[in-house]
Design a protein around this motif. Structure first.
Motif, PDB file in Angstrom:
ATOM      1  N   ASP A  35       0.744  -1.238   0.202  1.00  0.00           N
ATOM      2  CA  ASP A  35      -0.011  -0.488   0.101  1.00  0.00           C
ATOM      3  C   ASP A  35       0.259   1.604  -0.146  1.00  0.00           C
ATOM      4  OD1 ASP A  35       1.168   0.066   2.261  1.00  0.00           O
ATOM      5  OD2 ASP A  35      -0.777   0.362   3.559  1.00  0.00           O
ATOM      6  N   GLY A  36       1.870   1.087  -0.106  1.00  0.00           N
ATOM      7  CA  GLY A  36       3.165   2.323  -0.233  1.00  0.00           C
ATOM      8  C   GLY A  36       3.669   2.243   1.559  1.00  0.00           C
ATOM      9  N   ARG A  37       3.519   1.904   2.271  1.00  0.00           N
ATOM     10  CA  ARG A  37       3.446   2.697   3.384  1.00  0.00           C
ATOM     11  C   ARG A  37       4.493   2.129   3.941  1.00  0.00           C
ATOM     12  NH1 ARG A  37      -1.138   2.948   7.404  1.00  0.00           N
ATOM     13  NH2 ARG A  37      -1.496   0.536   7.151  1.00  0.00           N
ATOM     14  N   LYS A  38       5.445   2.745   4.879  1.00  0.00           N
ATOM     15  CA  LYS A  38       6.893   2.011   5.215  1.00  0.00           C
ATOM     16  C   LYS A  38       6.516   1.499   6.140  1.00  0.00           C
ATOM     17  CE  LYS A  38       8.935   5.002   8.719  1.00  0.00           C
ATOM     18  NZ  LYS A  38      10.188   5.716   9.140  1.00  0.00           N
ATOM     19  N   LEU A  39       7.753   0.358   5.485  1.00  0.00           N
ATOM     20  CA  LEU A  39       7.591  -1.019   6.353  1.00  0.00           C
ATOM     21  C   LEU A  39       7.545  -0.542   8.319  1.00  0.00           C
ATOM     22  CD1 LEU A  39      10.088  -3.543   5.219  1.00  0.00           C
ATOM     23  CD2 LEU A  39       7.879  -2.781   4.549  1.00  0.00           C
ATOM     24  N   ALA A  40       6.452  -1.360   9.290  1.00  0.00           N
ATOM     25  CA  ALA A  40       6.535  -0.638  10.139  1.00  0.00           C
ATOM     26  C   ALA A  40       6.305  -1.749  11.373  1.00  0.00           C
ATOM     27  CB  ALA A  40       5.875   0.223  10.778  1.00  0.00           C
ATOM     28  N   LYS A  41       7.436  -2.833  12.207  1.00  0.00           N
ATOM     29  CA  LYS A  41       7.111  -3.907  13.268  1.00  0.00           C
ATOM     30  C   LYS A  41       5.169  -2.730  13.514  1.00  0.00           C
ATOM     31  CE  LYS A  41       7.764  -7.399  16.040  1.00  0.00           C
ATOM     32  NZ  LYS A  41       8.367  -8.075  16.016  1.00  0.00           N
ATOM     33  N   ARG A  42       5.078  -2.323  13.725  1.00  0.00           N
ATOM     34  CA  ARG A  42       3.677  -2.242  14.311  1.00  0.00           C
ATOM     35  C   ARG A  42       2.394  -3.129  13.009  1.00  0.00           C
ATOM     36  NH1 ARG A  42       4.724   2.581  13.535  1.00  0.00           N
ATOM     37  NH2 ARG A  42       3.195   4.203  12.237  1.00  0.00           N
ATOM     38  N   ARG A  43       3.012  -2.522  12.118  1.00  0.00           N
ATOM     39  CA  ARG A  43       2.071  -3.281  11.040  1.00  0.00           C
ATOM     40  C   ARG A  43       2.289  -5.230  10.351  1.00  0.00           C
ATOM     41  NH1 ARG A  43       2.264   1.811   8.917  1.00  0.00           N
ATOM     42  NH2 ARG A  43       4.269   1.523   7.443  1.00  0.00           N
ATOM     43  N   GLY A  44       3.559  -6.066  10.784  1.00  0.00           N
ATOM     44  CA  GLY A  44       3.792  -6.652  11.174  1.00  0.00           C
ATOM     45  C   GLY A  44       4.754  -7.085  10.429  1.00  0.00           C
ATOM     46  N   ALA A  45       5.440  -5.844  10.014  1.00  0.00           N
ATOM     47  CA  ALA A  45       7.197  -7.124   9.207  1.00  0.00           C
ATOM     48  C   ALA A  45       7.429  -7.196  10.492  1.00  0.00           C
ATOM     49  CB  ALA A  45       7.341  -5.746   8.627  1.00  0.00           C
ATOM     50  N   PRO A  46       8.339  -8.134   9.981  1.00  0.00           N
ATOM     51  CA  PRO A  46       9.186  -8.873  11.138  1.00  0.00           C
ATOM     52  C   PRO A  46      10.228  -8.263  11.452  1.00  0.00           C
ATOM     53  CG  PRO A  46       8.671 -10.405   9.100  1.00  0.00           C
ATOM     54  CD  PRO A  46       8.230  -9.027   8.728  1.00  0.00           C
ATOM     55  N   SER A  47      10.561  -8.488  12.619  1.00  0.00           N
ATOM     56  CA  SER A  47      12.028  -7.766  13.186  1.00  0.00           C
ATOM     57  C   SER A  47      13.077  -8.540  12.500  1.00  0.00           C
ATOM     58  CB  SER A  47      11.837  -7.598  15.074  1.00  0.00           C
ATOM     59  OG  SER A  47      12.490  -9.019  15.306  1.00  0.00           O
ATOM     60  N   LEU A  48      14.393  -8.374  12.592  1.00  0.00           N
ATOM     61  CA  LEU A  48      15.917  -8.727  12.142  1.00  0.00           C
ATOM     62  C   LEU A  48      15.884  -9.728  13.147  1.00  0.00           C
ATOM     63  CD1 LEU A  48      17.796  -5.861  11.046  1.00  0.00           C
ATOM     64  CD2 LEU A  48      16.651  -7.053   9.783  1.00  0.00           C
ATOM     65  N   GLY A  49      15.721  -9.513  14.452  1.00  0.00           N
ATOM     66  CA  GLY A  49      15.566 -10.366  15.516  1.00  0.00           C
ATOM     67  C   GLY A  49      14.965 -11.672  15.293  1.00  0.00           C
ATOM     68  N   ASP A  50      13.860 -11.692  14.586  1.00  0.00           N
ATOM     69  CA  ASP A  50      12.963 -12.561  14.536  1.00  0.00           C
ATOM     70  C   ASP A  50      13.514 -13.657  13.166  1.00  0.00           C
ATOM     71  OD1 ASP A  50      10.573 -11.937  15.855  1.00  0.00           O
ATOM     72  OD2 ASP A  50       9.778 -10.515  14.891  1.00  0.00           O
ATOM     73  N   ARG A  51      13.836 -12.569  12.276  1.00  0.00           N
ATOM     74  CA  ARG A  51      14.569 -13.620  11.188  1.00  0.00           C
ATOM     75  C   ARG A  51      15.584 -14.184  11.721  1.00  0.00           C
ATOM     76  NH1 ARG A  51      12.289 -11.962   6.298  1.00  0.00           N
ATOM     77  NH2 ARG A  51      11.408  -9.961   5.815  1.00  0.00           N
ATOM     78  N   ARG A  52      16.439 -13.500  12.423  1.00  0.00           N
ATOM     79  CA  ARG A  52      17.977 -14.314  12.971  1.00  0.00           C
ATOM     80  C   ARG A  52      17.603 -15.513  13.645  1.00  0.00           C
ATOM     81  NH1 ARG A  52      20.064 -11.780  17.760  1.00  0.00           N
ATOM     82  NH2 ARG A  52      19.494  -9.971  17.793  1.00  0.00           N
ATOM     83  N   LYS A  53      16.564 -15.650  14.486  1.00  0.00           N
ATOM     84  CA  LYS A  53      15.756 -16.814  15.157  1.00  0.00           C
ATOM     85  C   LYS A  53      15.552 -17.758  14.312  1.00  0.00           C
ATOM     86  CE  LYS A  53      15.371 -13.517  19.295  1.00  0.00           C
ATOM     87  NZ  LYS A  53      14.552 -12.614  19.449  1.00  0.00           N
ATOM     88  N   ALA A  54      14.884 -17.450  13.406  1.00  0.00           N
ATOM     89  CA  ALA A  54      14.494 -18.584  12.338  1.00  0.00           C
ATOM     90  C   ALA A  54      15.314 -19.197  11.740  1.00  0.00           C
ATOM     91  CB  ALA A  54      12.797 -17.540  11.787  1.00  0.00           C
TER      92      ALA A  54
END
Ligand code: GLU
Length: 283
Positions: A234-253
């Motif tokens: 939708d053109g909006r900046k990535l944001a954790k509060r809109r569900g973008a996974p954090s780098l920490g989430d990706r690292r742990k996965a």
């Protein structure tokens, strides 16, 4: 020698947009034989949390983006900010303001919107205001009279005529802090010897204000590089509060951080994410 920095605020975890910003700053420095610094912008009162800083270090290592020298912390530089604030007060360029957000919104209702919301209409500029516990705003018109017209250069967008008035009279010293983002970031970039300020296009308007502060405080003028932003469909900046996974989430996965950076470098983004020059909507 060229020197860049990545300057995250520890108000929340880093996500892919931050990885992109860090990669841009890192690669521009490395490709030109320069240095890449890390600065933690941790003066945002209760929103700044030390535990995020720890994860920033781990995230950047996992991404393979090594920085040079000591990590800088804004929270250790409050005395520098206060001193610059006193200089600007002594120049007669700051005035106290006790307006609340609601008062500003009401007074500004008929006025233009700026990059950060309603433009402060200058309510307290010519008022007697008790400075005790007040915020201090920059009288932008008076400051520009002093400096005359100013220019700055963005590597991607080309030469710019500084237009700091787009924000109205910005707050330079907050009620709760002898600084604001504009003052602290401008002073830090000078103290850290940053010659190329890289950051997202969403902060392009802020550079007009920073250029004015450099002229007022006699600071060196860097070149800027405002990069496109990673955005959602939708053109909006990535944001954790809109569900973008954090780098920490990706690292742990178990994801591979360096492979992620390589993909960002090559313009390969996860499904649905793309690059945009500016923001279609405020986040
Ligand atoms: N701390 C700001 C942020 O996290 C970046 C400021 C800057 O690069 O000037 O958005």
């Amino acid at each position: 020698m060229i020197r860049t920095r990545f300057a995250p605020s520890p108000n929340g975890p880093l996500h892919l947009g931050h990885a992109y910003a860090a990669m841009v700053a890192h690669d521009l420095a490395r490709s030109r034989g320069g240095e890449f610094l890390l600065r933690i912008e941790d003066i945002d009162g209760e929103r700044s949390r030390a535990e995020f800083v720890e994860t920033f270090f781990r995230d950047l290592e996992w991404l393979g983006l090594a920085w040079d020298g000591e990590t800088r912390f804004q929270s250790r530089r409050l005395a520098d900010y206060a001193e610059a604030g006193e200089r600007l007060k002594a120049m007669g360029l700051l005035y106290p303001c006790r307006c609340t957000r609601a008062e500003i919104a009401a007074a500004a209702a008929a006025a233009a919107m700026g990059p950060d919301g309603p433009v402060y209409p200058g309510t307290c500029r010519h008022r007697e205001v008790n400075p005790e516990g007040a915020a201090w705003r920059l009288d932008v018109a008076r400051a520009l009279e002093l400096t005359g017209p100013l220019e700055w250069t963005d590597e991607r967008a080309g030469p710019q005529r500084a237009a700091p008035g787009i924000f109205g009279d910005v707050v330079l010293l907050r009620k709760d802090l002898p600084a604001s983002y504009h003052l602290a970031a401008t002073l830090d970039d000078a103290t850290d010897g940053i010659t190329l300020v890289t950051r997202g296009m969403d902060l392009f308007p802020a550079s007009h204000v920073h250029r004015l502060l450099q002229a007022l405080l006699g600071l060196p003028v860097p070149v800027w590089h405002h990069h496109p932003l990673l955005v959602e469909p939708d053109g909006r900046k990535l944001a954790k509060r809109r569900g973008a996974p954090s780098l920490g989430d990706r690292r742990k996965a178990g994801e591979d951080g360096q492979a992620i950076v390589e993909a960002l470098r090559e313009g390969r983004f996860p499904a649905g994410i793309s690059l945009s020059e500016g923001l279609h909507q405020a986040s």
